[in-house]
Design a protein around this motif. Structure first.
Motif, PDB file in Angstrom:
ATOM      1  N   ARG A 105       4.452  -5.076  -6.146  1.00  0.00           N
ATOM      2  CA  ARG A 105       4.699  -6.280  -6.221  1.00  0.00           C
ATOM      3  C   ARG A 105       6.276  -6.288  -5.555  1.00  0.00           C
ATOM      4  NH1 ARG A 105       2.952  -6.477 -11.149  1.00  0.00           N
ATOM      5  NH2 ARG A 105       5.250  -6.248 -12.411  1.00  0.00           N
ATOM      6  N   ILE A 106       7.248  -5.127  -5.832  1.00  0.00           N
ATOM      7  CA  ILE A 106       8.451  -5.076  -5.121  1.00  0.00           C
ATOM      8  C   ILE A 106       8.408  -4.586  -3.590  1.00  0.00           C
ATOM      9  CG2 ILE A 106      10.651  -3.515  -5.140  1.00  0.00           C
ATOM     10  CD1 ILE A 106       9.935  -3.245  -8.229  1.00  0.00           C
ATOM     11  N   GLY A 107       7.243  -3.909  -3.236  1.00  0.00           N
ATOM     12  CA  GLY A 107       7.025  -3.345  -1.878  1.00  0.00           C
ATOM     13  C   GLY A 107       6.854  -4.679  -1.278  1.00  0.00           C
ATOM     14  N   CYS A 108       6.096  -5.651  -1.717  1.00  0.00           N
ATOM     15  CA  CYS A 108       5.896  -7.025  -1.039  1.00  0.00           C
ATOM     16  C   CYS A 108       6.880  -7.867  -0.935  1.00  0.00           C
ATOM     17  CB  CYS A 108       4.356  -7.559  -1.670  1.00  0.00           C
ATOM     18  SG  CYS A 108       3.018  -6.527  -1.109  1.00  0.00           S
ATOM     19  N   ASP A 109       8.087  -7.845  -1.759  1.00  0.00           N
ATOM     20  CA  ASP A 109       9.028  -8.539  -1.988  1.00  0.00           C
ATOM     21  C   ASP A 109       8.647  -9.884  -2.762  1.00  0.00           C
ATOM     22  OD1 ASP A 109      11.595  -9.389  -2.067  1.00  0.00           O
ATOM     23  OD2 ASP A 109      11.396 -10.284  -0.100  1.00  0.00           O
ATOM     24  N   GLN A 110       7.623  -9.741  -3.650  1.00  0.00           N
ATOM     25  CA  GLN A 110       6.981 -10.883  -4.387  1.00  0.00           C
ATOM     26  C   GLN A 110       6.856 -10.473  -5.686  1.00  0.00           C
ATOM     27  OE1 GLN A 110       3.161 -12.423  -2.737  1.00  0.00           O
ATOM     28  NE2 GLN A 110       3.694 -12.005  -0.858  1.00  0.00           N
ATOM     29  N   GLU A 111       8.063 -10.274  -6.443  1.00  0.00           N
ATOM     30  CA  GLU A 111       8.028  -9.863  -7.785  1.00  0.00           C
ATOM     31  C   GLU A 111       7.277 -10.636  -8.778  1.00  0.00           C
ATOM     32  OE1 GLU A 111      10.601  -9.854  -5.610  1.00  0.00           O
ATOM     33  OE2 GLU A 111      11.257  -7.773  -5.445  1.00  0.00           O
ATOM     34  N   ARG A 112       7.028 -12.179  -8.374  1.00  0.00           N
ATOM     35  CA  ARG A 112       6.573 -12.806  -9.477  1.00  0.00           C
ATOM     36  C   ARG A 112       5.180 -13.088  -9.104  1.00  0.00           C
ATOM     37  NH1 ARG A 112      10.022 -14.231 -13.279  1.00  0.00           N
ATOM     38  NH2 ARG A 112      12.415 -14.793 -12.825  1.00  0.00           N
ATOM     39  N   ALA A 113       4.574 -12.481  -8.124  1.00  0.00           N
ATOM     40  CA  ALA A 113       3.184 -12.717  -7.710  1.00  0.00           C
ATOM     41  C   ALA A 113       2.122 -11.661  -8.551  1.00  0.00           C
ATOM     42  CB  ALA A 113       2.957 -12.557  -6.171  1.00  0.00           C
ATOM     43  N   PRO A 114       0.983 -12.154  -8.778  1.00  0.00           N
ATOM     44  CA  PRO A 114       0.118 -11.125  -9.310  1.00  0.00           C
ATOM     45  C   PRO A 114      -0.642 -10.216  -8.721  1.00  0.00           C
ATOM     46  CG  PRO A 114      -1.065 -13.372  -9.035  1.00  0.00           C
ATOM     47  CD  PRO A 114       0.289 -13.481  -8.467  1.00  0.00           C
ATOM     48  N   ILE A 115       0.159  -9.267  -8.297  1.00  0.00           N
ATOM     49  CA  ILE A 115      -0.493  -8.269  -7.222  1.00  0.00           C
ATOM     50  C   ILE A 115      -0.177  -6.556  -8.175  1.00  0.00           C
ATOM     51  CG2 ILE A 115       0.171  -6.925  -4.984  1.00  0.00           C
ATOM     52  CD1 ILE A 115       1.553  -9.537  -4.230  1.00  0.00           C
ATOM     53  N   ASP A 116      -1.383  -6.035  -8.015  1.00  0.00           N
ATOM     54  CA  ASP A 116      -1.345  -4.687  -8.479  1.00  0.00           C
ATOM     55  C   ASP A 116      -1.342  -3.718  -7.702  1.00  0.00           C
ATOM     56  OD1 ASP A 116      -1.145  -3.233 -11.073  1.00  0.00           O
ATOM     57  OD2 ASP A 116      -3.278  -2.769 -10.641  1.00  0.00           O
ATOM     58  N   ALA A 117      -1.784  -3.996  -6.410  1.00  0.00           N
ATOM     59  CA  ALA A 117      -1.841  -3.038  -5.473  1.00  0.00           C
ATOM     60  C   ALA A 117      -1.555  -3.572  -3.877  1.00  0.00           C
ATOM     61  CB  ALA A 117      -3.355  -2.469  -5.015  1.00  0.00           C
ATOM     62  N   ALA A 118      -0.684  -3.015  -3.099  1.00  0.00           N
ATOM     63  CA  ALA A 118      -0.174  -3.373  -1.751  1.00  0.00           C
ATOM     64  C   ALA A 118      -0.209  -2.231  -0.748  1.00  0.00           C
ATOM     65  CB  ALA A 118       1.210  -4.109  -2.037  1.00  0.00           C
ATOM     66  N   ILE A 119      -0.605  -2.528   0.293  1.00  0.00           N
ATOM     67  CA  ILE A 119      -0.461  -1.607   1.457  1.00  0.00           C
ATOM     68  C   ILE A 119       1.070  -1.629   1.926  1.00  0.00           C
ATOM     69  CG2 ILE A 119      -1.290  -1.091   3.753  1.00  0.00           C
ATOM     70  CD1 ILE A 119      -4.066  -2.469   2.897  1.00  0.00           C
ATOM     71  N   VAL A 120       1.853  -0.407   1.949  1.00  0.00           N
ATOM     72  CA  VAL A 120       3.043  -0.788   2.406  1.00  0.00           C
ATOM     73  C   VAL A 120       3.331   0.307   3.627  1.00  0.00           C
ATOM     74  CG1 VAL A 120       3.602  -0.915  -0.018  1.00  0.00           C
ATOM     75  CG2 VAL A 120       3.469   1.586   0.700  1.00  0.00           C
ATOM     76  N   GLY A 121       2.090   0.945   4.159  1.00  0.00           N
ATOM     77  CA  GLY A 121       2.268   1.718   5.110  1.00  0.00           C
ATOM     78  C   GLY A 121       1.000   2.218   5.817  1.00  0.00           C
ATOM     79  N   ILE A 122       0.885   2.466   7.340  1.00  0.00           N
ATOM     80  CA  ILE A 122      -0.364   2.843   8.030  1.00  0.00           C
ATOM     81  C   ILE A 122       0.103   4.234   8.437  1.00  0.00           C
ATOM     82  CG2 ILE A 122      -1.754   2.550  10.166  1.00  0.00           C
ATOM     83  CD1 ILE A 122      -0.702  -0.304   9.941  1.00  0.00           C
ATOM     84  N   ILE A 123      -0.682   5.162   7.955  1.00  0.00           N
ATOM     85  CA  ILE A 123      -0.526   6.704   8.264  1.00  0.00           C
ATOM     86  C   ILE A 123      -1.014   7.051   9.672  1.00  0.00           C
ATOM     87  CG2 ILE A 123      -1.402   8.909   7.840  1.00  0.00           C
ATOM     88  CD1 ILE A 123      -1.435   7.928   4.848  1.00  0.00           C
ATOM     89  N   ASP A 124      -0.137   7.621  10.509  1.00  0.00           N
ATOM     90  CA  ASP A 124      -0.311   7.807  11.766  1.00  0.00           C
ATOM     91  C   ASP A 124      -1.025   9.155  12.041  1.00  0.00           C
ATOM     92  OD1 ASP A 124       0.303   5.642  13.034  1.00  0.00           O
ATOM     93  OD2 ASP A 124       2.760   6.532  12.917  1.00  0.00           O
ATOM     94  N   SER A 125      -0.606  10.463  11.178  1.00  0.00           N
ATOM     95  CA  SER A 125      -1.068  11.663  10.912  1.00  0.00           C
ATOM     96  C   SER A 125      -0.610  12.338   9.855  1.00  0.00           C
ATOM     97  CB  SER A 125      -0.905  12.407  12.270  1.00  0.00           C
ATOM     98  OG  SER A 125       0.620  12.590  12.180  1.00  0.00           O
ATOM     99  N   GLY A 126      -1.383  13.009   9.250  1.00  0.00           N
ATOM    100  CA  GLY A 126      -1.003  13.994   8.049  1.00  0.00           C
ATOM    101  C   GLY A 126      -2.006  15.173   7.897  1.00  0.00           C
ATOM    102  N   THR A 127      -1.367  16.106   7.202  1.00  0.00           N
ATOM    103  CA  THR A 127      -1.940  17.301   6.851  1.00  0.00           C
ATOM    104  C   THR A 127      -2.640  17.440   5.615  1.00  0.00           C
ATOM    105  OG1 THR A 127      -0.204  18.558   7.928  1.00  0.00           O
ATOM    106  CG2 THR A 127      -1.758  19.760   6.636  1.00  0.00           C
ATOM    107  N   GLY A 128      -3.895  17.636   5.568  1.00  0.00           N
ATOM    108  CA  GLY A 128      -4.864  17.783   4.310  1.00  0.00           C
ATOM    109  C   GLY A 128      -5.341  16.318   3.946  1.00  0.00           C
ATOM    110  N   ILE A 129      -5.467  15.160   4.696  1.00  0.00           N
ATOM    111  CA  ILE A 129      -5.734  13.947   4.563  1.00  0.00           C
ATOM    112  C   ILE A 129      -7.416  13.765   4.893  1.00  0.00           C
ATOM    113  CG2 ILE A 129      -5.773  11.709   5.016  1.00  0.00           C
ATOM    114  CD1 ILE A 129      -2.911  11.611   5.295  1.00  0.00           C
ATOM    115  N   ASN A 130      -8.348  13.693   3.946  1.00  0.00           N
ATOM    116  CA  ASN A 130      -9.624  13.589   4.303  1.00  0.00           C
ATOM    117  C   ASN A 130      -9.985  12.150   4.104  1.00  0.00           C
ATOM    118  OD1 ASN A 130     -12.434  13.861   4.445  1.00  0.00           O
ATOM    119  ND2 ASN A 130     -12.785  15.043   2.638  1.00  0.00           N
ATOM    120  N   ALA A 131      -9.892  11.288   5.036  1.00  0.00           N
ATOM    121  CA  ALA A 131     -10.416   9.992   4.974  1.00  0.00           C
ATOM    122  C   ALA A 131     -11.701   9.614   5.294  1.00  0.00           C
ATOM    123  CB  ALA A 131      -9.347   9.291   6.086  1.00  0.00           C
ATOM    124  N   ASP A 132     -12.587  10.535   5.285  1.00  0.00           N
ATOM    125  CA  ASP A 132     -14.254  10.403   5.540  1.00  0.00           C
ATOM    126  C   ASP A 132     -14.594  10.025   4.157  1.00  0.00           C
ATOM    127  OD1 ASP A 132     -13.993  10.578   8.389  1.00  0.00           O
ATOM    128  OD2 ASP A 132     -14.155  12.718   8.045  1.00  0.00           O
TER     129      ASP A 132
END
Length: 89
Positions: free
Chosen positions: A62-89
């Motif tokens: 909720r804080i990451g979305c700047d919606q402290e009073r909204a019923p949010i339990d999960a929010a996408i806060v970034g898109i990953i360009d690259s990373g070591t050890g990420i298995n996205a399959d």
């Protein structure tokens, strides 16, 4: 916070008034993150299907979305360009 891959989207024509205008995406956590269940997350960063993303959960979502009073339990806060050890399959 977790790392996941966007595998779909959700359309909701009727929702809590604090969620009007929000985009919802289905996120599948990456292997090794400790979570195997898909989640629905609010997307305020413009991520798309197939992208690997950072997801904040709980009150941090909720804080990451700047919606402290909204019923949010999960929010996408970034898109990953690259990373070591990420298995996205």
């Amino acid at each position: 916070m977790l790392i996941g891959k966007i595998v779909g989207s959700v359309v909701s024509t009727r929702k809590n008034e604090k969620l009007i205008g929000s985009k919802f995406m289905i996120v599948e956590p990456c292997a090794g993150t400790g979570s195997a269940k898909r989640i629905v997350a609010v997307d305020n960063v413009g991520a798309g299907i197939g992208e690997v993303v950072l997801v904040a959960t709980g009150s941090a979502a909720r804080i990451g979305c700047d919606q402290e009073r909204a019923p949010i339990d999960a929010a996408i806060v970034g898109i990953i360009d690259s990373g070591t050890g990420i298995n996205a399959d």
